[in-house]
Write a protein that holds these residues in place. Structure first.
Motif, short mmCIF file in Angstrom:
data_model
loop_
_atom_site.label_atom_id
_atom_site.label_comp_id
_atom_site.label_asym_id
_atom_site.label_seq_id
_atom_site.Cartn_x
_atom_site.Cartn_y
_atom_site.Cartn_z
N ASP A 195 19.07 20.12 -13.86
CA ASP A 195 19.17 18.67 -14.09
C ASP A 195 19.78 17.95 -12.88
OD1 ASP A 195 21.59 19.96 -14.63
OD2 ASP A 195 22.26 18.43 -16.04
N ASN A 212 15.89 14.72 -6.93
CA ASN A 212 14.48 14.94 -6.60
C ASN A 212 14.28 16.17 -5.70
OD1 ASN A 212 11.76 14.29 -6.92
ND2 ASN A 212 11.71 13.06 -5.05
N MET A 213 15.06 17.22 -5.98
CA MET A 213 15.00 18.45 -5.19
C MET A 213 14.65 19.66 -6.05
SD MET A 213 15.63 17.68 -2.01
CE MET A 213 16.18 19.17 -1.20
N HIS A 214 14.21 19.42 -7.30
CA HIS A 214 13.99 20.51 -8.25
C HIS A 214 12.78 21.39 -7.89
CE1 HIS A 214 11.70 17.01 -9.46
NE2 HIS A 214 10.85 17.80 -10.07
N ASP A 215 11.89 20.87 -7.04
CA ASP A 215 10.68 21.64 -6.71
C ASP A 215 10.72 22.18 -5.28
OD1 ASP A 215 10.57 19.21 -5.48
OD2 ASP A 215 8.49 18.76 -6.01
N LYS A 216 11.92 22.23 -4.70
CA LYS A 216 12.04 22.67 -3.30
C LYS A 216 12.38 24.16 -3.17
CE LYS A 216 11.33 18.60 -1.39
NZ LYS A 216 10.83 17.85 -2.54
N GLU A 268 24.93 10.31 0.06
CA GLU A 268 23.63 10.98 0.09
C GLU A 268 23.56 12.03 1.20
OE1 GLU A 268 23.88 7.72 -0.28
OE2 GLU A 268 23.02 7.44 -2.30
N LYS A 274 17.02 17.76 -10.29
CA LYS A 274 16.05 16.73 -10.69
C LYS A 274 16.56 15.34 -10.33
CE LYS A 274 13.27 18.92 -14.27
NZ LYS A 274 13.09 19.19 -15.70
N ALA A 275 17.85 15.11 -10.57
CA ALA A 275 18.44 13.80 -10.25
C ALA A 275 18.36 13.50 -8.76
CB ALA A 275 19.89 13.77 -10.72
#
Length: 318
Positions: free
Chosen positions: A82, A88-92, A41, A85-86
């Motif tokens: 995708d 959880n960074m798609h909206d950054k 991570e 999204k996996a």
């Protein structure tokens, strides 16, 4: 981007008394290269951070509007949706720091980025890149034209001759003229360290470039036989630190040329963090000049998310 450095008076007494301890620098460089990388991570997080420092670059003789357009789209969407999204960074809003092109392609890049609906800066090389062996008047005009076309960052090359012959006043004057020609655009000064002869010259050229008002100092054009190396970087980073301690002015650092793997990018982030601190780990003060690095970072993120490496058709080329 942070406020322009704007430089200081030329301090010849500081420049002439500089002597770099090469053996100590090489020992420090070996430590960096021997270190293990962060994992899982933590690695994914650092790799996404590395993406935001990349000046995504194309500097080829066969550049066309279509490949500049493709590069700009990749700068806007550097990692597949995708995968983000996996994590959880798609909206950054992750993008590269800039797109870097030749002066004749600046209009293409500005147009393509506008069409992609983003305000990623366009950087242009200038001043007779990569050799810098054209008349000063021509080099200054090249800067002005690139700025007129919409470049907000200019990567200039210095006259290596002035460093090799110790003409520090002439070098200061040349870079000061580059600074003036840039107007409001940021000035990134390429030292072409592989052609400066010694680490002491690298330190001195770094100081002069910062005194003359460079917002960034950059290792290489990517066209020399030796490009970004850790010994050179250590010397440049220490010069940046010394300049900050003496003047209170922060100057950015940009390694370029030969940085191709995700693992290498993490080593560069680690080096900057250790030498200058977390406050330099921002696109305002740190960039990586690269063309193929992003693809390897995306491959490593793909592996982190899926547990396997992608086939060649899974990831679009930048």
């Amino acid at each position: 981007m942070a406020e322009h450095c704007r430089g200081s008076e030329l301090d010849l007494s500081w420049i002439t008394r500089v002597q770099v301890n090469q053996a100590a620098v090489l020992r420090r460089a070996e430590q960096i290269q021997a270190r293990r990388s962060v994992k899982e991570e933590w690695q994914a997080a650092w790799l996404l951070k590395a993406v935001t420092f990349i000046d995504l670059t194309t500097l080829s003789g066969d550049d066309t509007f279509s490949n500049v357009q493709r590069l700009c789209y990749k700068a806007r969407y550097p990692i597949q949706e995708d995968l983000l999204k996996a994590l959880n960074m798609h909206d950054k809003g992750i993008t590269t720091a800039a797109v870097c092109v030749y002066p004749a392609r600046v209009c293409d890049a500005v147009k393509a980025l506008k069409a992609a609906g983003c305000n990623i800066p366009v950087a242009s090389v200038a001043t007779g890149f990569p050799a810098g062996q054209t008349h000063l008047k021509t080099r200054l005009e090249e800067i002005r034209l690139a700025v007129e076309d919409g470049a907000t960052e200019i990567d200039v090359v210095i006259s290596r001759t002035l460093v090799l012959t110790g003409k520090w006043e002439a070098l200061y004057d040349e870079i000061s003229q580059f600074r003036k020609a840039c107007g409001e655009a940021h000035l990134k000064t390429i030292l072409a360290t592989g052609e400066l002869g010694s680490l002491t010259n690298v330190y001195k050229a770094s100081l002069v470039a910062m005194m003359a008002g460079s917002d960034f100092i950059k290792t290489s054009t990517g066209k020399e036989t030796v490009n970004a190396t850790f010994p050179v970087a250590i010397v440049m980073l220490r010069a940046i630190r010394d300049f900050f301690w003496k003047t209170g002015k922060k100057v950015g650092f940009k390694p370029a040329g030969g940085i191709r793997t995700a693992k290498e990018s993490l080593a560069w982030l680690s080096l900057v963090k250790e030498e200058l601190g977390d406050e330099w780990l921002t696109p305002d003060l740190f960039r990586i000049g690269a063309s193929s690095l992003l693809l390897d970072i995306e491959k490593q993120i793909y592996y982190h998310v899926t547990g396997q490496y992608p086939a060649y058709y899974h990831l679009p080329m930048s």
